[in-house]
Motif scaffolding. Structure first.
Motif, PDB file in Angstrom:
ATOM      1  N   ARG A 122     -11.853  -3.416   0.277  1.00  0.00           N
ATOM      2  CA  ARG A 122     -10.549  -3.350  -0.385  1.00  0.00           C
ATOM      3  C   ARG A 122      -9.629  -2.357   0.320  1.00  0.00           C
ATOM      4  O   ARG A 122      -8.464  -2.645   0.579  1.00  0.00           O
ATOM      5  N   HIS A 123     -10.164  -1.161   0.643  1.00  0.00           N
ATOM      6  CA  HIS A 123      -9.347  -0.154   1.332  1.00  0.00           C
ATOM      7  C   HIS A 123      -8.895  -0.654   2.699  1.00  0.00           C
ATOM      8  O   HIS A 123      -7.749  -0.435   3.094  1.00  0.00           O
ATOM      9  N   THR A 124      -9.791  -1.329   3.415  1.00  0.00           N
ATOM     10  CA  THR A 124      -9.431  -1.858   4.733  1.00  0.00           C
ATOM     11  C   THR A 124      -8.328  -2.895   4.603  1.00  0.00           C
ATOM     12  O   THR A 124      -7.355  -2.884   5.373  1.00  0.00           O
ATOM     13  N   ALA A 125      -8.439  -3.777   3.615  1.00  0.00           N
ATOM     14  CA  ALA A 125      -7.415  -4.812   3.414  1.00  0.00           C
ATOM     15  C   ALA A 125      -6.083  -4.176   3.058  1.00  0.00           C
ATOM     16  O   ALA A 125      -5.039  -4.556   3.598  1.00  0.00           O
ATOM     17  N   ILE A 126      -6.118  -3.194   2.159  1.00  0.00           N
ATOM     18  CA  ILE A 126      -4.871  -2.528   1.750  1.00  0.00           C
ATOM     19  C   ILE A 126      -4.235  -1.824   2.944  1.00  0.00           C
ATOM     20  O   ILE A 126      -3.023  -1.891   3.159  1.00  0.00           O
ATOM     21  N   ARG A 127      -5.083  -1.156   3.750  1.00  0.00           N
ATOM     22  CA  ARG A 127      -4.560  -0.444   4.913  1.00  0.00           C
ATOM     23  C   ARG A 127      -3.920  -1.419   5.902  1.00  0.00           C
ATOM     24  O   ARG A 127      -2.842  -1.160   6.442  1.00  0.00           O
ATOM     25  N   ARG A 128      -4.569  -2.573   6.113  1.00  0.00           N
ATOM     26  CA  ARG A 128      -4.048  -3.559   7.050  1.00  0.00           C
ATOM     27  C   ARG A 128      -2.708  -4.119   6.548  1.00  0.00           C
ATOM     28  O   ARG A 128      -1.744  -4.218   7.301  1.00  0.00           O
ATOM     29  N   ILE A 129      -2.651  -4.452   5.257  1.00  0.00           N
ATOM     30  CA  ILE A 129      -1.408  -4.986   4.687  1.00  0.00           C
ATOM     31  C   ILE A 129      -0.298  -3.941   4.782  1.00  0.00           C
ATOM     32  O   ILE A 129       0.839  -4.249   5.128  1.00  0.00           O
ATOM     33  N   THR A 130      -0.636  -2.690   4.474  1.00  0.00           N
ATOM     34  CA  THR A 130       0.368  -1.622   4.523  1.00  0.00           C
ATOM     35  C   THR A 130       0.902  -1.436   5.929  1.00  0.00           C
ATOM     36  O   THR A 130       2.108  -1.313   6.132  1.00  0.00           O
ATOM     37  N   SER A 131       0.007  -1.456   6.923  1.00  0.00           N
ATOM     38  CA  SER A 131       0.472  -1.267   8.297  1.00  0.00           C
ATOM     39  C   SER A 131       1.352  -2.437   8.734  1.00  0.00           C
ATOM     40  O   SER A 131       2.355  -2.242   9.421  1.00  0.00           O
ATOM     41  N   GLN A 132       1.008  -3.659   8.306  1.00  0.00           N
ATOM     42  CA  GLN A 132       1.855  -4.804   8.645  1.00  0.00           C
ATOM     43  C   GLN A 132       3.215  -4.685   7.970  1.00  0.00           C
ATOM     44  O   GLN A 132       4.246  -4.985   8.575  1.00  0.00           O
ATOM     45  N   LEU A 133       3.207  -4.226   6.721  1.00  0.00           N
ATOM     46  CA  LEU A 133       4.478  -4.044   6.008  1.00  0.00           C
ATOM     47  C   LEU A 133       5.341  -3.007   6.708  1.00  0.00           C
ATOM     48  O   LEU A 133       6.549  -3.199   6.876  1.00  0.00           O
TER      49      LEU A 133
END
Length: 58
Positions: free
Chosen positions: A16-27
Motif C-alpha cells: 500500500r505504501h509503495t502504491a501511494i508513493r508511486r501515485i504521489t510521485s506521478q501526481l
C-alpha cells in the motif's frame, strides 16, 4: 498463527505504501509544471501591478 498474520499485514502495508508513493510521485510530476506556470503567472501579474503603481507615482 499470529506470526503469519503479522507477516501478511506488513506485506499489505508495504504494498500500500509503495502504491501511494508511486501515485504521489506521478501526481507531483504531472502537477509540478502546472504549478510552476501558475507561480510564473502570479509573479508576472505582481511585477506588472508594481510597475503600474511606480508609473502612477512618478
Amino acid at each position: 498463527m499470529p506470526v503469519l498474520q503479522d507477516v501478511r499485514y506488513s506485506l499489505v502495508q508495504q504494498i500500500r505504501h509503495t502504491a501511494i508513493r508511486r501515485i504521489t510521485s506521478q501526481l507531483v510530476m504531472y502537477v509540478h509544471p502546472v504549478v510552476g506556470d501558475f507561480i510564473d503567472l502570479v509573479r508576472l501579474r505582481i511585477a506588472h501591478h508594481s510597475l503600474q503603481r511606480l508609473k502612477r507615482m512618478a
